[in-house]
Design a protein around this motif. Structure first.
Motif, PDB file in Angstrom:
ATOM      1  N   THR A 169       0.859  -1.191   0.000  1.00 19.63           N
ATOM      2  CA  THR A 169       0.000   0.000   0.000  1.00 19.63           C
ATOM      3  C   THR A 169       0.891   1.235   0.000  1.00 19.63           C
ATOM      4  O   THR A 169       2.113   1.139   0.048  1.00 19.63           O
ATOM      5  N   CYS A 173      -4.105   5.451   1.207  1.00 17.81           N
ATOM      6  CA  CYS A 173      -5.275   4.648   1.578  1.00 17.81           C
ATOM      7  C   CYS A 173      -4.985   3.604   2.663  1.00 17.81           C
ATOM      8  O   CYS A 173      -5.909   3.107   3.297  1.00 17.81           O
ATOM      9  N   LYS A 175      -4.695   0.326   4.603  1.00 21.00           N
ATOM     10  CA  LYS A 175      -5.409  -0.953   4.484  1.00 21.00           C
ATOM     11  C   LYS A 175      -6.641  -0.853   3.590  1.00 21.00           C
ATOM     12  O   LYS A 175      -7.160  -1.862   3.129  1.00 21.00           O
ATOM     13  N   CYS A 177      -6.755   0.356   0.664  1.00 21.56           N
ATOM     14  CA  CYS A 177      -6.312   0.443  -0.730  1.00 21.56           C
ATOM     15  C   CYS A 177      -7.093  -0.538  -1.613  1.00 21.56           C
ATOM     16  O   CYS A 177      -7.101  -1.745  -1.360  1.00 21.56           O
ATOM     17  N   ARG A 180      -4.792  -3.167  -3.272  1.00 20.31           N
ATOM     18  CA  ARG A 180      -4.399  -4.200  -2.294  1.00 20.31           C
ATOM     19  C   ARG A 180      -5.548  -5.191  -2.093  1.00 20.31           C
ATOM     20  O   ARG A 180      -5.343  -6.406  -2.060  1.00 20.31           O
TER      21      ARG A 180
END
Length: 199
Positions: A169, A173, A175, A177, A180
């Motif tokens: 990431t 953003c 977590k 993202c 991701r």
């Protein structure tokens, strides 16, 4: 007047060609966005196809210190419509002589404009590096992203100034993202075989 100037450009172009002198015609430095396409076409006709270059053009005059951006906006549109050459503009334009960093910022902005125009014109392979960048972003491959960037130093400095706490990431953003999340789901379900549907 503008019409008289256009006639003069045409005459000078003809005279130069008669003497076997190469010609590149200088275009405007300030022009409203909605006038650029027509201006390029008119100038190409008046100057009988001689290469035409523009000083930007700046599409608004209310952004001192950011003239390289207003010039890049105009330059992208001018180049997409046939300008042969873009003259770079620095953030120091109209304010002072540029320093080395101003020149760098101006050149990068102009390269972005020229590249965007190449894509718009459908120049073969112009989009290839963008596709490679998109794939590197999908894979969250920072080193490849930096290596593909027009100016590799700047994105690296931004990234390294605020390293992410979560792998895969950035700090924008974290977590949350979307890339991701999609990568996590894709990896989790790659072993599944979807049933064949017959119609």
């Amino acid at each position: 007047s503008s019409a008289a100037s256009d006639v003069y450009k045409r005459q000078l172009t003809k005279r130069a060609w008669q003497k076997d002198v190469q010609v590149i015609v200088e275009g405007p430095g300030h022009m409203a966005l909605n006038q650029i396409e027509a201006n390029i076409k008119i100038q190409q006709t008046i100057c009988q196809g001689a290469p035409f270059y523009v000083l930007g053009p700046l599409v608004t005059d209310i952004a001192p210190g950011y003239d390289h951006i207003t010039a890049a906006i105009g330059g992208a549109l001018a180049a997409a419509n046939g300008a042969a050459f873009l003259c770079y503009v620095t953030p120091a334009e109209h304010l002072r002589l540029p320093d080395a960093n101003d020149v760098r910022e101006g050149l990068v902005a102009t390269k972005i404009a020229a590249h965007a125009a190449d894509i718009a014109k459908g120049i073969p392979h112009a989009r290839d590096i963008d596709n490679r960048m998109s794939d590197a972003r999908r894979r969250v491959d920072w080193e490849e992203m930096f290596s593909l960037a027009l100016d590799p130093e700047k994105p690296r400095k931004y990234f390294e100034s605020a390293p992410p706490s979560n792998e895969g990431t950035c700090t924008m953003c974290g977590k949350m993202c979307a890339v991701r999340t999609v990568n996590t789901i894709t990896v989790s379900y790659t072993h599944l075989t979807l049933p064949t549907i017959r119609l």
